[in-house]
Design an enzyme around this catalytic site. Structure first.
Site, PDB file in Angstrom:
ATOM      1  N   HIS A 157       3.798 -16.652   4.281  1.00 42.26           N
ATOM      2  CA  HIS A 157       2.376 -16.558   3.904  1.00 42.26           C
ATOM      3  C   HIS A 157       1.698 -15.363   4.582  1.00 42.26           C
ATOM      4  O   HIS A 157       0.483 -15.365   4.763  1.00 42.26           O
ATOM      5  CB  HIS A 157       1.605 -17.834   4.264  1.00 42.26           C
ATOM      6  CG  HIS A 157       2.298 -19.102   3.864  1.00 42.26           C
ATOM      7  ND1 HIS A 157       2.046 -19.752   2.683  1.00 42.26           N
ATOM      8  CD2 HIS A 157       3.281 -19.812   4.484  1.00 42.26           C
ATOM      9  CE1 HIS A 157       2.824 -20.832   2.596  1.00 42.26           C
ATOM     10  NE2 HIS A 157       3.590 -20.888   3.676  1.00 42.26           N
ATOM     11  N   SER A 278      -6.020  13.202   3.602  1.00 47.27           N
ATOM     12  CA  SER A 278      -7.218  13.014   2.792  1.00 47.27           C
ATOM     13  C   SER A 278      -7.976  14.323   2.751  1.00 47.27           C
ATOM     14  O   SER A 278      -8.001  15.072   3.724  1.00 47.27           O
ATOM     15  CB  SER A 278      -8.093  11.926   3.419  1.00 47.27           C
ATOM     16  OG  SER A 278      -9.427  12.063   2.960  1.00 47.27           O
ATOM     17  N   LYS A 284      -6.797  10.743   8.242  1.00 50.51           N
ATOM     18  CA  LYS A 284      -5.983   9.901   7.371  1.00 50.51           C
ATOM     19  C   LYS A 284      -4.554  10.386   7.184  1.00 50.51           C
ATOM     20  O   LYS A 284      -4.265  11.569   7.123  1.00 50.51           O
ATOM     21  CB  LYS A 284      -6.631   9.831   5.985  1.00 50.51           C
ATOM     22  CG  LYS A 284      -7.929   9.070   5.978  1.00 50.51           C
ATOM     23  CD  LYS A 284      -7.714   7.588   5.877  1.00 50.51           C
ATOM     24  CE  LYS A 284      -7.657   7.187   4.412  1.00 50.51           C
ATOM     25  NZ  LYS A 284      -7.495   5.749   4.282  1.00 50.51           N
ATOM     26  N   GLU A 291       3.094   3.695  -2.223  1.00 53.66           N
ATOM     27  CA  GLU A 291       2.197   3.154  -3.259  1.00 53.66           C
ATOM     28  C   GLU A 291       2.702   3.482  -4.660  1.00 53.66           C
ATOM     29  O   GLU A 291       2.617   2.656  -5.576  1.00 53.66           O
ATOM     30  CB  GLU A 291       0.791   3.727  -3.061  1.00 53.66           C
ATOM     31  CG  GLU A 291       0.133   3.225  -1.786  1.00 53.66           C
ATOM     32  CD  GLU A 291      -1.130   4.013  -1.449  1.00 53.66           C
ATOM     33  OE1 GLU A 291      -2.210   3.426  -1.492  1.00 53.66           O
ATOM     34  OE2 GLU A 291      -1.031   5.216  -1.153  1.00 53.66           O
TER      35      GLU A 291
END
Ligand code: ARG
Length: 459
Positions: A157, A278, A284, A291
């Site tokens: 979980h 970024s 970043k 992704e």
């Protein structure tokens, strides 16, 4: 006459929109090598069986080599009027060698021709996918070896469950990708039959030798039913389902990389090579490759659903609907190839923060099960009662923001009078993973043994 191939029957040209919806050359030119190989094998067989003359065959072989050369040199003029790769190649052959070209299509149809080309292409894609999976598995084995003793929290979980080793976690992926590999092998064995010679759907009156063309093209033998031969796209569906399952595994890996590389987790650092910055936020480092791997799974699963849906309503044998099989499969071939390469690079490059993993493994009362198991083994409590006592220990620790091993002995004794100091030996994360030596368990010695077995199995 409108058409080079069927001008006999037709007086008028197709509507412009008909050409646009009908022509597949823009994407099926990807099958040129398979198409020419199939034609060469077919021509050789036609000559060997006396269906065409040796001199016509020689001309056809010479011409097909020229066509192949033109396509590979980039000088071939693909034409939408010639609809697809099959008619583009044959029409150019006629331009190059004249009337002998007209004999190539004896005892053959585009229906068995496209089934052949596509099978050959998918077979190669399976072989390449299997090899790419092998490279990913090797990357995971190397990381597992490096981290056989690295303790991290195992999750259920996404809540801390029990300590595991990072090596064991890597080997979980080895199991998944090894199953994908064996799915590739199974599918190759099933698709390894040549449909060439099924002709339009019924076979042919010419004395062809399908065993000969099957062998020449590297198949185990010919397909056994001419109707099925031109109707079947199971091999394409199996590629898409195999790729979709592998992509799903890759997506779960990608998701873990995304989560683990957040500062909140900090288990891994992405290499510069597989992340981006970024344009506005200087701090970043984004896990773009992970992704995109995660997203490709959606795309590949979409291709599977698309082709299943195209096929489900089709009567036997060939229908033009089946031309829609190719873009889905080609896209999936490219997507799974890219995803596997990117994942392999990421796994190899991943910076593992051993200290952060260990720290996290100790949080969240991850050794509570070890305490309950100890109460069963040492004191003879029934597991349900041990579970209850341990639950109270966790509640006590939580109320003072302490870890289980920080609870003093008298506090533990207040929960059960027979608890003694030996209990502290099972409360550490290292003791926890070391103790899990059951077959398939996370103990470092198990991990080392499994790595050795995988390496032996992979050769
Ligand atoms: N371009 C077609 C396809 O991809 C080739 C087969 C065409 N056969 C036919 N009878 N129209 O499916």
């Amino acid at each position: 006459a409108g058409n080079e191939m069927w001008g006999g029957r037709f007086a008028a040209k197709p509507a412009a929109i008909m050409q646009e919806i009908n022509a597949s050359i823009d994407f099926d030119k990807r099958l040129y090598a398979e198409d020419i190989a199939g034609s060469k094998a077919h021509a050789a067989m036609l000559a060997a069986t006396g269906i065409i003359s040796p001199s016509d065959e020689a001309e056809i072989q010479r011409g097909l080599d020229l066509v192949l050369g033109e396509i590979e040199a980039g000088t071939f003029a693909f034409s939408r009027e010639r609809e697809d790769i099959h008619m583009n190649v044959e029409a150019r052959l006629a331009e190059l060698i004249g009337p002998a070209a007209g004999r190539l299509h004896t005892a053959r149809s585009r229906n068995d021709q496209v089934a052949l080309d596509f099978r050959l292409h998918v077979k190669r894609a399976f072989v390449e996918t299997e090899a790419a999976l092998g490279r990913l598995i090797l990357a995971f084995l190397d990381r597992a070896e490096e981290h056989a003793d690295t303790v991290m929290p195992g999750f259920t979980h996404l809540q801390v469950a029990q300590p595991v080793t990072f090596g064991h976690h890597c080997l979980a992926y080895v199991e998944m990708f090894a199953r994908d590999r064996s799915r590739c092998r199974d599918a190759i064995a099933r698709l390894d039959e040549s449909p060439l010679g099924a002709a339009a759907l019924a076979g042919t009156p010419f004395p062809i030798d399908r065993h000969r063309t099957a062998a020449a093209l590297g198949f185990a033998g010919p397909t056994r039913n001419s109707i099925d031969s031109v109707s079947d796209r199971d091999f394409a569906l199996e590629f898409l389902s195999t790729a979709a399952i592998a992509a799903t595994h890759l997506s779960r890996l990608a998701e873990e990389i995304v989560i683990w590389s957040t500062p909140q987790f900090g288990f891994v650092r992405l290499s510069d090579a597989f992340s981006t910055g970024s344009s506005i936020m200087p701090q970043k480092k984004n896990p773009d490759a992970a992704e995109l791997v995660r997203a490709k799974a959606g795309r590949i699963t979409g291709a599977l659903v698309a082709l299943l849906t195209v096929m489900k309503g089709l009567p036997l044998a060939y229908s033009k609907d089946m031309q829609e099989d190719k873009e889905q499969v080609f896209d999936a071939i490219d997507s799974i190839g890219l995803s596997l390469s990117a994942a392999t690079g990421m796994v190899r490059d991943l910076g593992v923060d051993v200290a952060a993993m260990r720290r996290a493994a100790g949080h969240g009362y991850s050794t509570a099960t070890d305490l309950a198991d100890w109460l069963v083994r040492e004191i003879g409590l029934p597991f349900r009662e041990a579970h209850h006592v341990t639950g109270r220990a966790v509640a006590l620790a939580e109320s003072t923001d302490a870890r289980l091993e920080d609870l003093p002995l008298d506090v533990l004794r207040s929960l059960h009078p027979r608890i003694h100091a030996g209990v502290y030996e099972v409360l550490s994360v290292d003791a926890s993973v070391r103790s899990r030596r059951s077959f398939g368990g996370t103990a470092p010695e198990n991990v080392r043994r499994e790595i050795a077995e995988w390496r032996a199995r992979l050769g």
